[in-house]
Enzyme design. Structure first.
Site, PDB file in Angstrom:
ATOM      1  N   TYR A  11       1.114  -1.351   0.063  1.00  0.00           N
ATOM      2  CA  TYR A  11       0.025   0.464   0.111  1.00  0.00           C
ATOM      3  C   TYR A  11       1.267   1.444  -0.340  1.00  0.00           C
ATOM      4  CZ  TYR A  11      -3.693   3.035   1.782  1.00  0.00           C
ATOM      5  OH  TYR A  11      -4.841   4.235   2.520  1.00  0.00           O
ATOM      6  N   GLU A  52     -11.227   6.860  -5.859  1.00  0.00           N
ATOM      7  CA  GLU A  52     -10.312   6.416  -5.410  1.00  0.00           C
ATOM      8  C   GLU A  52      -8.958   7.677  -6.771  1.00  0.00           C
ATOM      9  OE1 GLU A  52      -8.972   5.378  -2.882  1.00  0.00           O
ATOM     10  OE2 GLU A  52      -7.078   5.809  -3.336  1.00  0.00           O
ATOM     11  N   ASP A  53      -8.540   8.407  -6.336  1.00  0.00           N
ATOM     12  CA  ASP A  53      -7.490   9.486  -6.620  1.00  0.00           C
ATOM     13  C   ASP A  53      -8.226  10.216  -8.142  1.00  0.00           C
ATOM     14  OD1 ASP A  53      -5.562   9.105  -4.889  1.00  0.00           O
ATOM     15  OD2 ASP A  53      -4.674   7.099  -5.353  1.00  0.00           O
ATOM     16  N   ARG A  88      -4.904  11.398 -10.184  1.00  0.00           N
ATOM     17  CA  ARG A  88      -4.057  12.041  -9.517  1.00  0.00           C
ATOM     18  C   ARG A  88      -3.847  11.107  -8.490  1.00  0.00           C
ATOM     19  NH1 ARG A  88      -5.159  13.292  -3.574  1.00  0.00           N
ATOM     20  NH2 ARG A  88      -4.676  11.145  -4.274  1.00  0.00           N
ATOM     21  N   ASP A 132     -11.524   8.566  -0.817  1.00  0.00           N
ATOM     22  CA  ASP A 132     -10.962   8.291   0.489  1.00  0.00           C
ATOM     23  C   ASP A 132     -10.690   9.384   0.721  1.00  0.00           C
ATOM     24  OD1 ASP A 132     -10.220   6.239   2.166  1.00  0.00           O
ATOM     25  OD2 ASP A 132      -8.757   6.190   1.138  1.00  0.00           O
ATOM     26  N   ASP A 133      -9.888   9.694  -0.920  1.00  0.00           N
ATOM     27  CA  ASP A 133      -9.055  10.722  -0.410  1.00  0.00           C
ATOM     28  C   ASP A 133     -10.072  12.069   0.177  1.00  0.00           C
ATOM     29  OD1 ASP A 133      -7.116   9.678  -2.310  1.00  0.00           O
ATOM     30  OD2 ASP A 133      -8.900  10.214  -4.063  1.00  0.00           O
ATOM     31  N   LYS A 153      -6.091  -0.730  -2.949  1.00  0.00           N
ATOM     32  CA  LYS A 153      -7.118  -0.374  -1.635  1.00  0.00           C
ATOM     33  C   LYS A 153      -7.800  -1.269  -0.962  1.00  0.00           C
ATOM     34  CE  LYS A 153      -6.455   4.194  -0.589  1.00  0.00           C
ATOM     35  NZ  LYS A 153      -6.716   4.738  -0.121  1.00  0.00           N
ATOM     36  N   ASN A 209       1.762  12.853   0.482  1.00  0.00           N
ATOM     37  CA  ASN A 209       2.333  12.038   0.270  1.00  0.00           C
ATOM     38  C   ASN A 209       3.306  11.829  -1.405  1.00  0.00           C
ATOM     39  OD1 ASN A 209       1.688  10.400   2.858  1.00  0.00           O
ATOM     40  ND2 ASN A 209      -0.150  10.281   1.163  1.00  0.00           N
TER      41      ASN A 209
HETATM   42  P1  NAI Z   1      -5.080  18.224  -5.514  1.00  0.00           P
HETATM   43  O1  NAI Z   1      -4.095  18.307  -5.899  1.00  0.00           O
HETATM   44  O2  NAI Z   1      -6.734  18.416  -5.213  1.00  0.00           O
HETATM   45  O3  NAI Z   1      -4.349  19.600  -4.266  1.00  0.00           O
HETATM   46  C1  NAI Z   1      -3.181  20.229  -4.102  1.00  0.00           C
HETATM   47  C2  NAI Z   1      -3.547  21.524  -3.987  1.00  0.00           C
HETATM   48  O4  NAI Z   1      -1.918  22.555  -3.291  1.00  0.00           O
HETATM   49  C3  NAI Z   1      -4.022  22.550  -4.784  1.00  0.00           C
HETATM   50  O5  NAI Z   1      -4.740  23.404  -4.390  1.00  0.00           O
HETATM   51  C4  NAI Z   1      -2.906  23.049  -5.035  1.00  0.00           C
HETATM   52  O6  NAI Z   1      -3.552  24.753  -5.585  1.00  0.00           O
HETATM   53  C5  NAI Z   1      -2.250  23.542  -3.927  1.00  0.00           C
HETATM   54  N1  NAI Z   1      -0.658  24.294  -4.087  1.00  0.00           N
HETATM   55  C6  NAI Z   1       0.056  23.526  -4.906  1.00  0.00           C
HETATM   56  N2  NAI Z   1       1.440  23.671  -4.796  1.00  0.00           N
HETATM   57  C7  NAI Z   1       0.697  25.265  -4.190  1.00  0.00           C
HETATM   58  C8  NAI Z   1       1.929  25.964  -3.320  1.00  0.00           C
HETATM   59  N3  NAI Z   1       3.166  26.126  -3.905  1.00  0.00           N
HETATM   60  N4  NAI Z   1       1.799  26.553  -2.251  1.00  0.00           N
HETATM   61  C9  NAI Z   1       0.418  26.308  -1.516  1.00  0.00           C
HETATM   62  N5  NAI Z   1      -0.652  25.342  -2.403  1.00  0.00           N
HETATM   63  C10 NAI Z   1       0.018  25.243  -2.884  1.00  0.00           C
HETATM   64  O7  NAI Z   1      -4.143  17.536  -4.258  1.00  0.00           O
HETATM   65  P2  NAI Z   1      -4.904  16.429  -2.697  1.00  0.00           P
HETATM   66  O8  NAI Z   1      -5.828  15.555  -3.222  1.00  0.00           O
HETATM   67  O9  NAI Z   1      -5.386  17.031  -1.569  1.00  0.00           O
HETATM   68  O10 NAI Z   1      -3.734  15.489  -2.112  1.00  0.00           O
HETATM   69  C11 NAI Z   1      -2.298  16.423  -1.483  1.00  0.00           C
HETATM   70  C12 NAI Z   1      -1.891  15.593  -0.953  1.00  0.00           C
HETATM   71  O11 NAI Z   1      -2.056  15.110   0.070  1.00  0.00           O
HETATM   72  C13 NAI Z   1      -0.879  14.550  -1.907  1.00  0.00           C
HETATM   73  O12 NAI Z   1       0.258  14.527  -1.542  1.00  0.00           O
HETATM   74  C14 NAI Z   1      -1.686  13.488  -1.486  1.00  0.00           C
HETATM   75  O13 NAI Z   1      -0.909  12.599  -1.780  1.00  0.00           O
HETATM   76  C15 NAI Z   1      -1.823  14.014   0.258  1.00  0.00           C
HETATM   77  N6  NAI Z   1      -2.848  13.192   0.708  1.00  0.00           N
HETATM   78  C16 NAI Z   1      -2.558  12.435   2.203  1.00  0.00           C
HETATM   79  C17 NAI Z   1      -3.612  11.570   2.181  1.00  0.00           C
HETATM   80  C18 NAI Z   1      -3.208  11.122   3.314  1.00  0.00           C
HETATM   81  O14 NAI Z   1      -3.879   9.987   3.762  1.00  0.00           O
HETATM   82  N7  NAI Z   1      -2.486  11.368   4.540  1.00  0.00           N
HETATM   83  C19 NAI Z   1      -4.713  11.123   1.283  1.00  0.00           C
HETATM   84  C20 NAI Z   1      -5.000  12.058   0.339  1.00  0.00           C
HETATM   85  C21 NAI Z   1      -4.020  12.768  -0.058  1.00  0.00           C
END
Ligand code: NAI
Length: 568
Positions: A110, A251-252, A163, A274-275, A181, A421
């Site tokens: 995972y 998912e994603d 994504r 899930d996200d 998953k 991540n």
């Molecule tokens: P997303 O693409 O929907 O959101 C990312 C956001 O960050 C966007 O609004 C983008 O404009 C912004 N961003 C990009 N560069 C930036 C900067 N320089 N300054 C400020 N903001 C900036 O992606 P999502 O789905 O929200 O995922 C984001 C991260 O969260 C990923 O790394 C993902 O792996 C992680 N995540 C963590 C999880 C966990 O288990 N903790 C589960 C789901 C997501």
């Protein structure tokens, strides 16, 4: 479709499988194959005599051999491939091998390990799993769904690969994520005979993949707009007819699609993203535990979310709801949030604000009154004095020394959650966060980090791993055949997880249970979710026994059932 039926003798309390498959067909069917553990009687009845070495082994003996084989591989990718091959050959043995050493195998199969496999999907491809619905086949969705392996589907995990885990558009390679998953779901008791991973192949905008001669997906730019929405609608309509009781786990998907899809279909067919929802539940559970440990009431917490995308907004929404649950008025709760994205703090009148960000934008005049013209994270932290800082931006190191020290200067026990991540996208390294806050920060991350030693104390770093939330939610939904995943059910899951927070017993312990505890935790969470589904009136099945037994009875365990031949 695979011809088998699981039979249960409730009086005797045992379960067996009836199938019309025999001989080689059985040996190549991973959910029925027992390999050397087929008994002499089964070998005789199922035309397996002579197809296996003479000795009949126990599952434990097979497991000992598998462990030796697994341990001989040294690279992560080799281990991943070994586990996947086993998954494709003998699922019961595969699940036992994982469960036997969850601490090592879960991060491999995972996150974060699976992200390397996603990138290498077309190069390392060996065996298909699940269903691939490519856009050019959009008129044949029914036919594709009919080609599934198992008749009854209770849980379907679908992705379009746009994504993936913070590594972006991975096209067809995204299929590894639904597969992973579902493995986690089954480790926690969801019957793998009733699940299916689905790749919605709508192309890719990743030039590297489009130019890769080995790329296995539909070699085309991603379809978008109405074409995309029509495709998703066709898919959901087909699922509604074929699997009316199943939950779709989305998912994603990219930010612009994830939320729209969930909002569109949430009330039409049982849906879970899930996200957005899984992340929010686990993160909120960690935050609730941190808030309790910090001794600062939720109404007094000031929250800065850095990266106002899918995950960031999902977390903001749930924290907002947690405030409402705590009796805080809506307008007062909204005032406790500050969202920061790539152009700085979100204020009204900004261009390109999306619908979901709107409720959180700050008054432009309020920000104008700041003592600085800057609008970036550091400025926000200096002006707002947040008590909670959440990172969902994928911007490595964004929680730098200036930001973290500024936060620590104004908060007794700062709660800092760099959630992006994989680790190379993480906003802050826990070692730094602990050092810059003099050991005071309560930290939760998205990917696993090693423990940190600071001034002679060991700090275990809490990982907000969705594996702590989605299996329990799935169990509760499936046990009750819920028509919908309500916000109350998510809240019930959140509370159940946070009740199990080790920090509540001992302040040196982490904010969340260990991932190695997920099978047991999932049953606990599933119980809470199922109870709430019934309260919310969305359950199609209600227990006629005590609740814990009800959920427990629905959970699948990886052991060999007797296999009997059924006449066609
Ligand atoms: P997303 O693409 O929907 O959101 C990312 C956001 O960050 C966007 O609004 C983008 O404009 C912004 N961003 C990009 N560069 C930036 C900067 N320089 N300054 C400020 N903001 C900036 O992606 P999502 O789905 O929200 O995922 C984001 C991260 O969260 C990923 O790394 C993902 O792996 C992680 N995540 C963590 C999880 C966990 O288990 N903790 C589960 C789901 C997501």
């Amino acid at each position: 479709m695979l011809k088998y039926t699981t039979r249960i003798d409730n009086a005797l309390g045992h379960e067996w499988i009836e199938t019309e498959l025999t001989g080689k067909q059985l040996l190549v069917t991973p959910l029925l194959n027992k390999g050397t553990a087929f008994t002499q009687e089964e070998r005789h009845a199922l035309k397996l005599l002579g197809k296996l070495p003479h000795r009949v082994e126990t599952l434990q003996e097979q497991l000992d051999r598998a462990k030796n084989q697994y341990n001989r591989y040294t690279s992560t990718m080799q281990k991943y491939i070994y586990l996947n091959n086993l998954h494709d050959k003998n699922e019961i043995l595969f699940y036992n091998l994982l469960l036997d050493n969850l601490h090592e195998t879960l991060p491999l199969i995972y996150t974060p390990g699976v992200s390397a496999a996603v990138k290498r999907f077309s190069h390392e491809f060996r065996q298909p799993r699940g269903l691939y619905i490519a856009y050019p086949d959009r008129d044949k969705i029914d036919e594709i769904l009919d080609n599934r392996t198992h008749e009854e589907i209770e849980l379907l995990v679908a992705t379009d690969g746009e994504r993936i885990l913070g590594i972006g558009d991975q096209g067809i390679g995204g299929m590894d994520i639904p597969v992973a998953k579902l493995v986690v779901y089954s480790l926690c008791g969801i019957n793998p005979y009733r699940t299916i991973p689905i790749m919605l192949d709508v192309g890719t905008n990743n030039p590297e993949l489009l130019n890769d001669p080995l790329y296995l997906g539909w070699r085309h730019a991603r379809i978008a707009g109405k074409e995309y929405d029509d495709f998703i609608e066709r898919f959901v309509n087909a699922v509604k007819v074929k699997f009316p009781n199943c939950m779709i786990h989305w998912e994603d998907f990219a930010q612009q699609n994830a939320r729209r899809i969930l909002e569109t279909y949430r009330l039409q067919h049982c849906s879970f993203n899930d996200d957005m929802q899984g992340t929010a539940v686990v993160t909120l559970a960690a935050l609730l535990a941190a808030i309790k440990a910090s001794n600062l009431a939720i109404k007094d917490q000031k929250i800065v979310v850095f990266g106002a995308g899918t995950a960031g907004l999902g977390i903001a929404d749930l924290l907002f709801n947690a405030m409402l649950h705590a009796g805080i008025a809506e307008a007062d709760a909204r005032r406790q949030f500050w969202l920061v994205d790539r152009h700085g703090i979100l204020v009204d009148g900004m261009k390109d604000l999306n619908l979901f960000q709107q409720p959180y934008v700050r008054n432009a005049s309020e920000v104008k009154a700041w003592s600085t013209d800057k609008r970036d994270l550091e400025a926000v932290v200096n002006q707002v004095h947040p008590t909670i800082l959440i990172g969902c931006s994928t911007v490595r190191g964004a929680f730098n020394e200036a930001v973290v020290r500024a936060m620590a200067a104004n908060t007794i026990q700062p709660i800092i959650c760099p959630l992006s991540n994989p680790n190379e996208n993480c906003e802050g390294d826990p070692q730094d966060l602990i050092t810059w806050t003099d050991g005071k920060a309560l930290i939760a991350t998205g990917s696993p980090f090693p423990p940190v030693e600071y001034k002679g104390k060991m700090f275990t770093i809490t990982q907000c791993n969705n594996a702590l939330s989605f299996p329990g939610i799935g169990l509760g939904v499936i046990a009750t055949k819920a028509t919908e995943v309500t916000d109350n059910m998510l809240w019930a899951a959140t509370q159940a997880i946070s009740e199990r927070a080790p920090i509540l017993q001992d302040l040196t312990k982490p904010l969340l249970p260990a991932v190695t505890d997920i099978p047991e935790l999932a049953t606990y969470v599933g119980h809470a979710v199922a109870a709430q589904a019934i309260k919310d009136g969305v359950a199609r099945v209600k227990p006629n026994m005590d609740f814990a037994t009800f959920v427990k009875e629905q959970t699948w365990k990886p052991y060999y059932r007797a296999i009997r031949k059924v006449k066609v």
